[in-house]
Design a protein around this motif. Structure first.
Motif, PDB file in Angstrom:
ATOM      1  N   UNK A 259       0.839  -1.212   0.000  1.00 21.04           N
ATOM      2  CA  UNK A 259       0.000   0.000   0.000  1.00 21.04           C
ATOM      3  C   UNK A 259       0.863   1.247   0.000  1.00 21.04           C
ATOM      4  N   UNK A 260       1.968   1.200   0.737  1.00 20.12           N
ATOM      5  CA  UNK A 260       2.874   2.355   0.774  1.00 20.12           C
ATOM      6  C   UNK A 260       3.470   2.620  -0.609  1.00 20.12           C
ATOM      7  N   UNK A 261       3.809   1.553  -1.322  1.00 20.55           N
ATOM      8  CA  UNK A 261       4.397   1.732  -2.661  1.00 20.55           C
ATOM      9  C   UNK A 261       3.382   2.352  -3.621  1.00 20.55           C
ATOM     10  N   UNK A 262       2.088   1.878  -3.530  1.00 24.12           N
ATOM     11  CA  UNK A 262       1.072   2.464  -4.413  1.00 24.12           C
ATOM     12  C   UNK A 262       0.848   3.934  -4.099  1.00 24.12           C
ATOM     13  N   UNK A 263       0.879   4.267  -2.799  1.00 24.41           N
ATOM     14  CA  UNK A 263       0.656   5.667  -2.409  1.00 24.41           C
ATOM     15  C   UNK A 263       1.796   6.557  -2.886  1.00 24.41           C
ATOM     16  N   UNK A 264       3.010   6.042  -2.750  1.00 24.08           N
ATOM     17  CA  UNK A 264       4.160   6.830  -3.229  1.00 24.08           C
ATOM     18  C   UNK A 264       4.077   7.044  -4.746  1.00 24.08           C
ATOM     19  N   UNK A 265       3.634   5.985  -5.448  1.00 28.27           N
ATOM     20  CA  UNK A 265       3.498   6.117  -6.905  1.00 28.27           C
ATOM     21  C   UNK A 265       2.438   7.156  -7.273  1.00 28.27           C
ATOM     22  N   UNK A 266       1.318   7.163  -6.528  1.00 30.04           N
ATOM     23  CA  UNK A 266       0.286   8.173  -6.764  1.00 30.04           C
ATOM     24  C   UNK A 266       0.806   9.584  -6.474  1.00 30.04           C
ATOM     25  N   UNK A 267       1.603   9.670  -5.391  1.00 30.90           N
ATOM     26  CA  UNK A 267       2.165  10.987  -5.066  1.00 30.90           C
ATOM     27  C   UNK A 267       3.086  11.487  -6.181  1.00 30.90           C
ATOM     28  N   UNK A 268       3.874  10.566  -6.734  1.00 33.22           N
ATOM     29  CA  UNK A 268       4.742  10.973  -7.839  1.00 33.22           C
ATOM     30  C   UNK A 268       3.926  11.427  -9.051  1.00 33.22           C
ATOM     31  N   UNK A 269       2.831  10.725  -9.371  1.00 32.89           N
ATOM     32  CA  UNK A 269       1.983  11.120 -10.500  1.00 32.89           C
ATOM     33  C   UNK A 269       1.341  12.470 -10.279  1.00 32.89           C
ATOM     34  N   UNK A 270       0.829  12.669  -9.041  1.00 31.04           N
ATOM     35  CA  UNK A 270       0.214  13.974  -8.745  1.00 31.04           C
ATOM     36  C   UNK A 270       1.244  15.096  -8.861  1.00 31.04           C
ATOM     37  N   UNK A 271       2.437  14.860  -8.355  1.00 28.49           N
ATOM     38  CA  UNK A 271       3.484  15.900  -8.454  1.00 28.49           C
ATOM     39  C   UNK A 271       3.845  16.189  -9.910  1.00 28.49           C
ATOM     40  N   UNK A 272       3.864  15.122 -10.741  1.00 30.14           N
ATOM     41  CA  UNK A 272       4.162  15.327 -12.163  1.00 30.14           C
ATOM     42  C   UNK A 272       3.079  16.158 -12.836  1.00 30.14           C
ATOM     43  N   UNK A 273       1.793  15.804 -12.573  1.00 26.91           N
ATOM     44  CA  UNK A 273       0.690  16.578 -13.139  1.00 26.91           C
ATOM     45  C   UNK A 273       0.709  18.020 -12.614  1.00 26.91           C
ATOM     46  N   UNK A 274       1.029  18.167 -11.347  1.00 27.85           N
ATOM     47  CA  UNK A 274       1.093  19.506 -10.762  1.00 27.85           C
ATOM     48  C   UNK A 274       2.197  20.333 -11.425  1.00 27.85           C
ATOM     49  N   UNK A 275       3.354  19.714 -11.663  1.00 28.11           N
ATOM     50  CA  UNK A 275       4.449  20.420 -12.307  1.00 28.11           C
ATOM     51  C   UNK A 275       4.096  20.804 -13.739  1.00 28.11           C
ATOM     52  N   UNK A 276       3.458  19.906 -14.473  1.00 28.47           N
ATOM     53  CA  UNK A 276       3.050  20.229 -15.833  1.00 28.47           C
ATOM     54  C   UNK A 276       2.023  21.363 -15.860  1.00 28.47           C
ATOM     55  N   UNK A 277       1.097  21.314 -14.917  1.00 28.41           N
ATOM     56  CA  UNK A 277       0.113  22.392 -14.852  1.00 28.41           C
ATOM     57  C   UNK A 277       0.753  23.736 -14.588  1.00 28.41           C
ATOM     58  N   UNK A 278       1.726  23.752 -13.680  1.00 29.32           N
ATOM     59  CA  UNK A 278       2.429  25.001 -13.404  1.00 29.32           C
ATOM     60  C   UNK A 278       3.207  25.480 -14.628  1.00 29.32           C
ATOM     61  N   UNK A 279       3.792  24.534 -15.381  1.00 27.53           N
ATOM     62  CA  UNK A 279       4.526  24.936 -16.575  1.00 27.53           C
ATOM     63  C   UNK A 279       3.609  25.591 -17.604  1.00 27.53           C
ATOM     64  N   UNK A 280       2.451  24.968 -17.820  1.00 27.63           N
ATOM     65  CA  UNK A 280       1.495  25.539 -18.780  1.00 27.63           C
ATOM     66  C   UNK A 280       1.023  26.911 -18.314  1.00 27.63           C
ATOM     67  N   UNK A 281       0.753  27.010 -17.011  1.00 25.34           N
ATOM     68  CA  UNK A 281       0.273  28.276 -16.478  1.00 25.34           C
ATOM     69  C   UNK A 281       1.336  29.363 -16.604  1.00 25.34           C
ATOM     70  N   UNK A 282       2.566  29.028 -16.257  1.00 25.58           N
ATOM     71  CA  UNK A 282       3.652  30.016 -16.363  1.00 25.58           C
ATOM     72  C   UNK A 282       3.916  30.392 -17.813  1.00 25.58           C
ATOM     73  N   UNK A 283       3.830  29.413 -18.719  1.00 22.12           N
ATOM     74  CA  UNK A 283       4.039  29.719 -20.141  1.00 22.12           C
ATOM     75  C   UNK A 283       2.968  30.656 -20.680  1.00 22.12           C
ATOM     76  N   UNK A 284       1.730  30.480 -20.196  1.00 16.34           N
ATOM     77  CA  UNK A 284       0.671  31.398 -20.619  1.00 16.34           C
ATOM     78  C   UNK A 284       0.918  32.807 -20.096  1.00 16.34           C
ATOM     79  N   UNK A 285       1.464  32.886 -18.884  1.00 12.65           N
ATOM     80  CA  UNK A 285       1.694  34.208 -18.301  1.00 12.65           C
ATOM     81  C   UNK A 285       2.944  34.869 -18.860  1.00 12.65           C
ATOM     82  N   UNK A 286       3.998  34.114 -19.127  1.00 10.02           N
ATOM     83  CA  UNK A 286       5.246  34.705 -19.623  1.00 10.02           C
ATOM     84  C   UNK A 286       6.033  33.622 -20.347  1.00 10.02           C
ATOM     85  N   UNK A 287       6.581  33.942 -21.558  1.00  7.09           N
ATOM     86  CA  UNK A 287       7.371  32.937 -22.293  1.00  7.09           C
ATOM     87  C   UNK A 287       8.738  32.743 -21.653  1.00  7.09           C
TER      88      UNK A 287
END
Length: 420
Positions: A259-287
């Motif tokens: 269960x700990x391994x699955x949770x860590x994997x989910x945390x990594x996926x959420x962090x990846x999606x969060x990072x991509x979202x921030x990249x898109x948001x920052x790119x929209x605000x400034x190149x």
């Protein structure tokens, strides 16, 4: 001093010069005439003197009373010669005209016991010259009066137009752009009124366009804020909430390896999606790519992302050596291309786009062309076109947007690169 008074002074000065010139010419002509008349009068005086000495009876008062330029005075036995008046305008004019002439009277004692004085009389010549001077001054005075009245009438008409224009300009300065001038009167006044009315029409239309654009910009600003808030709340906020919940579960599942391994994997996926979202948001605000990549690579990345997002074939051609630009100029150029590509997606219905960025001499040229359906150029540009024109102005360049139905759109920016 008003313009009317200045014109009157100039006209009065001109007439004074003309009057002085005419007076000088008249006096010059009078001197020549006087010389001839004096010569004739001297001959008559000499003849009368000789005749009186030979035949006193031939010289009678009734015969000499009407002589011109010759004065015959009958004197008493001990009476002195009459003295000419030395004062007054006639005396001054006589001195001017007869300064070099000798016309003193001579007293004769006749054989019959009478005594007579015979001499040249300049009063007739003085009266003639004086009459001519008075006529000249009267004509000049009448001409001056008529000129001043005509000028006053003409200037008043012109000043009436200027007064109306000044009043209209004051109303325009106070914010009343609906004021119009009457197209009446002289052709010049009609042209002035026509151009003024065109100016006020343009100003009123510009104010309406500015008000419309301001409302559009406020609406765009609110949409951007709403989109940013929704992105932060619905997308990034949910990932953060999920990460927080899973982090809270970690102490409870520390003794469960799977269960700990699955949770860590989910945390990594959420962090990846969060990072991509921030990249898109920052790119929209400034190149951000402009800060870390050369301008050619940043443009290539923009074109590649746009092509991948919209599925439209887009070819980019960039000169091998681009001039160095300031960060602000890079941003304006990048955003201008970005806005041009966005307009192609919204309005062009194109399947192929060509982009060229070329450096030639001291100029940098950006050319964007599509094969869409094209359209007539809008009479009132929207926010997108206004923003592109404004960025071109900030770059010190000239932006042209060309389009014809069925021939697609073409955007051409020509800007200097020196001093950027």
């Amino acid at each position: 001093m008003s313009a009317l008074w200045r014109i009157n002074l100039w006209v009065c000065g001109f007439f004074a010069l003309v009057t002085c010139a005419c007076t000088a010419l008249l006096m010059h002509q009078a001197l020549a005439d006087v010389e001839r008349e004096l010569q004739s009068a001297e001959a008559v005086v000499h003849y009368l003197s000789e005749t009186a000495e030979r035949d006193p009876a031939s010289l009678q008062p009734r015969l000499t009373a009407s002589l011109r330029h010759v004065r015959v005075d009958w004197l008493a036995a001990d009476e002195a010669l009459p003295v000419a008046d030395q004062d007054g305008l006639d005396a001054w004019l006589g001195r001017v005209l007869f300064a070099d002439a000798s016309h003193s009277a001579k007293a004769l004692d006749l054989a019959d016991g009478r005594r007579v004085s015979i001499g040249v009389d300049p009063r007739d010549e003085i009266d003639e010259v004086w009459d001519s001077l008075q006529q000249l001054l009267a004509v000049c005075a009448m001409a001056l009066a008529l000129s001043l009245l005509t000028i006053r009438w003409a200037v008043r008409r012109g000043m009436r137009v200027l007064d109306e224009l000044l009043l209209a300009l004051q109303q325009v300065c106070s914010g009343r752009l609906n004021v119009r001038l009457r197209c009446a009167g002289a052709p010049e006044a009609q042209q002035l009124a026509l151009h003024f009315n065109r100016m006020t029409d343009a100003l009123e239309q510009a104010r309406l366009d500015n008000a419309r654009l301001t409302q559009t910009l406020l609406a765009v600003q609110e949409r951007e804020r709403t989109h940013l808030a929704q992105t932060l709340h619905d997308d990034l906020g949910q990932y953060l909430a999920g990460i927080r919940a899973q982090v809270c579960l970690l102490p409870l599942i520390a003794h469960q390896p799977e269960t700990l391994a699955r949770t860590v994997h989910l945390l990594e996926g959420h962090c990846e999606h969060l990072q991509q979202g921030f990249r898109v948001l920052v790119h929209d605000l400034y190149p951000v790519a402009l800060q870390h990549l050369p301008m050619s690579e940043a443009f290539a990345m923009l074109v590649a992302q746009w092509r991948a997002s919209h599925g439209i074939d887009c070819q980019l051609q960039v000169s091998a050596a681009l001039p160095p630009l300031s960060p602000a100029s890079k941003t304006h150029l990048y955003r201008l291309l970005q806005e041009a590509l966005t307009n192609i997606v919204r309005h062009a219905d194109a399947s192929q786009v060509r982009v060229r960025l070329q450096h030639r001499g001291s100029r940098l040229r950006l050319w964007v062309r599509d094969n869409g359906h094209g359209a007539q150029q809008p009479q009132r540009p929207g926010v997108g076109l206004y923003s592109m024109y404004e960025r071109a102005r900030c770059l010190g360049g000239e932006l042209k947007i060309l389009s014809h139905p069925g021939a697609g759109w073409a955007l051409a920016l020509n800007m200097p690169v020196e001093g950027l």
